[in-house]
Design a protein around this motif. Sequence first.
Motif, PDB file in Angstrom:
ATOM      1  N   MET A  77      70.079  21.068  42.848  1.00 18.17           N
ATOM      2  CA  MET A  77      69.576  22.413  43.153  1.00 18.17           C
ATOM      3  C   MET A  77      70.565  23.112  44.077  1.00 18.17           C
ATOM      4  SD  MET A  77      65.964  23.557  44.885  1.00 18.17           S
ATOM      5  CE  MET A  77      65.006  22.749  43.629  1.00 18.17           C
ATOM      6  N   SER A  78      70.872  24.362  43.762  1.00 20.06           N
ATOM      7  CA  SER A  78      71.838  25.104  44.551  1.00 20.06           C
ATOM      8  C   SER A  78      71.235  25.518  45.897  1.00 20.06           C
ATOM      9  CB  SER A  78      72.299  26.342  43.794  1.00 20.06           C
ATOM     10  OG  SER A  78      71.208  27.235  43.608  1.00 20.06           O
ATOM     11  N   ALA A  79      72.111  25.932  46.801  1.00 20.16           N
ATOM     12  CA  ALA A  79      71.657  26.352  48.130  1.00 20.16           C
ATOM     13  C   ALA A  79      70.756  27.579  48.045  1.00 20.16           C
ATOM     14  CB  ALA A  79      72.870  26.635  49.022  1.00 20.16           C
ATOM     15  N   LEU A  80      71.092  28.504  47.132  1.00 14.42           N
ATOM     16  CA  LEU A  80      70.275  29.710  46.996  1.00 14.42           C
ATOM     17  C   LEU A  80      68.862  29.371  46.542  1.00 14.42           C
ATOM     18  CD1 LEU A  80      70.012  32.750  47.014  1.00 14.42           C
ATOM     19  CD2 LEU A  80      70.933  32.801  44.690  1.00 14.42           C
ATOM     20  N   TRP A  81      68.736  28.464  45.573  1.00 13.47           N
ATOM     21  CA  TRP A  81      67.394  28.082  45.106  1.00 13.47           C
ATOM     22  C   TRP A  81      66.620  27.347  46.186  1.00 13.47           C
ATOM     23  CZ3 TRP A  81      64.730  29.858  41.248  1.00 13.47           C
ATOM     24  CH2 TRP A  81      65.389  30.440  40.155  1.00 13.47           C
ATOM     25  N   ARG A  82      67.296  26.513  46.954  1.00 13.69           N
ATOM     26  CA  ARG A  82      66.589  25.825  48.051  1.00 13.69           C
ATOM     27  C   ARG A  82      66.079  26.820  49.085  1.00 13.69           C
ATOM     28  NH1 ARG A  82      70.705  21.815  47.419  1.00 13.69           N
ATOM     29  NH2 ARG A  82      71.919  22.773  49.087  1.00 13.69           N
ATOM     30  N   ILE A  83      66.900  27.797  49.430  1.00 16.62           N
ATOM     31  CA  ILE A  83      66.477  28.807  50.408  1.00 16.62           C
ATOM     32  C   ILE A  83      65.305  29.622  49.853  1.00 16.62           C
ATOM     33  CG2 ILE A  83      67.198  30.878  51.630  1.00 16.62           C
ATOM     34  CD1 ILE A  83      69.979  29.681  51.819  1.00 16.62           C
ATOM     35  N   ASN A  84      65.399  30.013  48.579  1.00 14.31           N
ATOM     36  CA  ASN A  84      64.296  30.764  47.967  1.00 14.31           C
ATOM     37  C   ASN A  84      63.006  29.952  47.959  1.00 14.31           C
ATOM     38  OD1 ASN A  84      65.927  32.966  47.472  1.00 14.31           O
ATOM     39  ND2 ASN A  84      66.417  32.339  45.374  1.00 14.31           N
ATOM     40  N   LEU A  85      63.110  28.671  47.664  1.00  8.38           N
ATOM     41  CA  LEU A  85      61.923  27.822  47.644  1.00  8.38           C
ATOM     42  C   LEU A  85      61.307  27.707  49.035  1.00  8.38           C
ATOM     43  CD1 LEU A  85      60.035  25.907  46.127  1.00  8.38           C
ATOM     44  CD2 LEU A  85      61.670  24.063  46.549  1.00  8.38           C
ATOM     45  N   LEU A  86      62.156  27.512  50.051  1.00 10.46           N
ATOM     46  CA  LEU A  86      61.632  27.410  51.418  1.00 10.46           C
ATOM     47  C   LEU A  86      60.983  28.707  51.877  1.00 10.46           C
ATOM     48  CD1 LEU A  86      64.513  25.390  53.129  1.00 10.46           C
ATOM     49  CD2 LEU A  86      62.257  24.565  52.495  1.00 10.46           C
ATOM     50  N   VAL A  87      61.614  29.839  51.563  1.00 11.39           N
ATOM     51  CA  VAL A  87      61.034  31.128  51.961  1.00 11.39           C
ATOM     52  C   VAL A  87      59.715  31.364  51.232  1.00 11.39           C
ATOM     53  CG1 VAL A  87      61.381  33.629  51.879  1.00 11.39           C
ATOM     54  CG2 VAL A  87      63.247  32.126  52.585  1.00 11.39           C
ATOM     55  N   ARG A  89      74.708  35.370  48.512  1.00  8.22           N
ATOM     56  CA  ARG A  89      75.785  35.624  47.564  1.00  8.22           C
ATOM     57  C   ARG A  89      77.073  36.006  48.282  1.00  8.22           C
ATOM     58  NH1 ARG A  89      75.357  33.347  42.676  1.00  8.22           N
ATOM     59  NH2 ARG A  89      73.350  33.798  41.698  1.00  8.22           N
ATOM     60  N   CYS A  90      76.927  36.828  49.316  1.00  8.63           N
ATOM     61  CA  CYS A  90      78.121  37.189  50.090  1.00  8.63           C
ATOM     62  C   CYS A  90      78.729  35.950  50.750  1.00  8.63           C
ATOM     63  CB  CYS A  90      77.751  38.233  51.147  1.00  8.63           C
ATOM     64  SG  CYS A  90      77.261  39.835  50.465  1.00  8.63           S
ATOM     65  N   GLY A  91      77.841  35.097  51.335  1.00 10.50           N
ATOM     66  CA  GLY A  91      78.364  33.881  51.961  1.00 10.50           C
ATOM     67  C   GLY A  91      78.955  32.913  50.956  1.00 10.50           C
ATOM     68  N   LEU A  92      78.295  32.767  49.783  1.00 10.68           N
ATOM     69  CA  LEU A  92      78.820  31.868  48.759  1.00 10.68           C
ATOM     70  C   LEU A  92      80.129  32.388  48.180  1.00 10.68           C
ATOM     71  CD1 LEU A  92      75.573  30.834  46.845  1.00 10.68           C
ATOM     72  CD2 LEU A  92      76.881  29.491  48.504  1.00 10.68           C
ATOM     73  N   ARG A  93      80.282  33.700  48.117  1.00 15.04           N
ATOM     74  CA  ARG A  93      81.550  34.235  47.637  1.00 15.04           C
ATOM     75  C   ARG A  93      82.693  33.845  48.575  1.00 15.04           C
ATOM     76  NH1 ARG A  93      80.064  39.000  47.118  1.00 15.04           N
ATOM     77  NH2 ARG A  93      80.887  39.967  48.994  1.00 15.04           N
ATOM     78  N   VAL A  94      82.416  33.890  49.871  1.00 18.53           N
ATOM     79  CA  VAL A  94      83.424  33.448  50.833  1.00 18.53           C
ATOM     80  C   VAL A  94      83.726  31.962  50.653  1.00 18.53           C
ATOM     81  CG1 VAL A  94      83.924  33.184  53.296  1.00 18.53           C
ATOM     82  CG2 VAL A  94      82.786  35.251  52.466  1.00 18.53           C
ATOM     83  N   LEU A  95      82.664  31.148  50.436  1.00 14.86           N
ATOM     84  CA  LEU A  95      82.873  29.710  50.226  1.00 14.86           C
ATOM     85  C   LEU A  95      83.644  29.446  48.939  1.00 14.86           C
ATOM     86  CD1 LEU A  95      79.438  28.213  51.336  1.00 14.86           C
ATOM     87  CD2 LEU A  95      81.582  28.282  52.615  1.00 14.86           C
ATOM     88  N   ASP A  96      83.356  30.212  47.876  1.00 14.90           N
ATOM     89  CA  ASP A  96      84.104  30.039  46.625  1.00 14.90           C
ATOM     90  C   ASP A  96      85.584  30.373  46.830  1.00 14.90           C
ATOM     91  OD1 ASP A  96      81.841  29.255  45.287  1.00 14.90           O
ATOM     92  OD2 ASP A  96      81.369  31.274  44.540  1.00 14.90           O
TER      93      ASP A  96
END
Length: 420
Positions: A1-11, A154-161
């Motif tokens: 599971m990606s970080a975005l999906w984990r954050i969405n699930l927690l929220v 997405r902005c943070g992941l773009r920096v990580l990419d």
Amino acid sequence: MSALWRINLLVTLFFVLVGTASLALLLRQAGQDVRRELVAAEAVVEYLREAALRDPSALQPHLTSNLRHVKVNRPDQPTAEPTPGPLQRWLADWLYPMAETDGQTLRLADGSRVRISVDPRDEVDEIRDSLKQLLALFGIALGLSLLAIRWAVRCGLRVLDELLGALQQVSRGDLQARLPLHSTAESRHLAGHFNQMASSLGRVKAENAELTRALLALQERERRQLAQALHDDLGQYLAGIRAQLFLLRSVTGQLPVVNRTALALESNCQHLQDGFRALVRDLYPVMLERLELAEAIRLLGQQWQQTHGIACHMQLAEDLPPISGEAKAHLYRLLQEALTNVVRHAEASEVRVRLRAGGRRLRLVVRDDGRGAERLDGGGIGLRSMRERARCLGGELRLLTRPGAGLVLSLSLPVEGLGS
């Protein structure tokens, strides 16, 4: 599971928990408030029942139609009432479980019948609307939160990419990789540190390359000086000794002991001279200063074949571009090290050397028919030395091998960097 999906699930889970707690508090408070109002409505119902028994005209429709929480129903005059849904029934049982459904039927003095009871429908509808509004508010808040989180992540992941791509470039040896500067302070801070690191690595790599080049040049100068000293001094002395022995042999040929001694001295001097010639050749190929590269390589192959007994076939182009002394020394040493590795490791019976120029590049290929290998590891000093010499010349060194199929060494150099 990606970080975005984990954050969405927690929220989402957080909003569900908060919404559930809010709904529970709302229902609890509403239950208390409704019970207080409906208890007061029961007093009104009792009053209306007593008034109706005394005077049926007290229950005129225009008097009872606007009463809240009180339902007046005449069985003789049936009216169509909407059927409550499951949510309404559940709320009614939760808010006021002791409410009578239809109430007690009264027979009035005029012969009519009437049922007067507490009616919680207005309160149920109000609570139901409040629940719907609260759920809608939480849904809108959840949706806006997920959109905001998606944009931020997405902005943070773009920096990580971008960072991952730049790190992959650095791992491949491309130290020109740089990260762009974004609007956020954290990304600018990260990009600044990465760019500074890449610049430092590039500077260190350039310094190491320059140092290696200087060390190799110093090594060649020291070998040249030592070879010249051995050749000019000790070699001349040995040649003089040998000449004197020839003279001694010519005048004392009638004396057997002197003759044998002279022969032994001559043989020893010959072996000593051959050893010094080999030492001079290994320390520094003097012929590079007198011969072209192709002739020097051809002579190296002939001497190597005579020494080790392995067939060495040469295919050397005659129209080679002008090559500086330092580049000639690097190419000669690289080939010398490749032939040495054949003797040490290949167990070959034949070696083919090809040197040609074309397409503004100079190509050297060394192929043997030895045992080969499954794979090539980092290699020893010899292989590292060849790679470093190729890098100093600005070229690319490739090694191809297969078990039982020998090894192929391919060196490709740009012609521009080899001139005097």
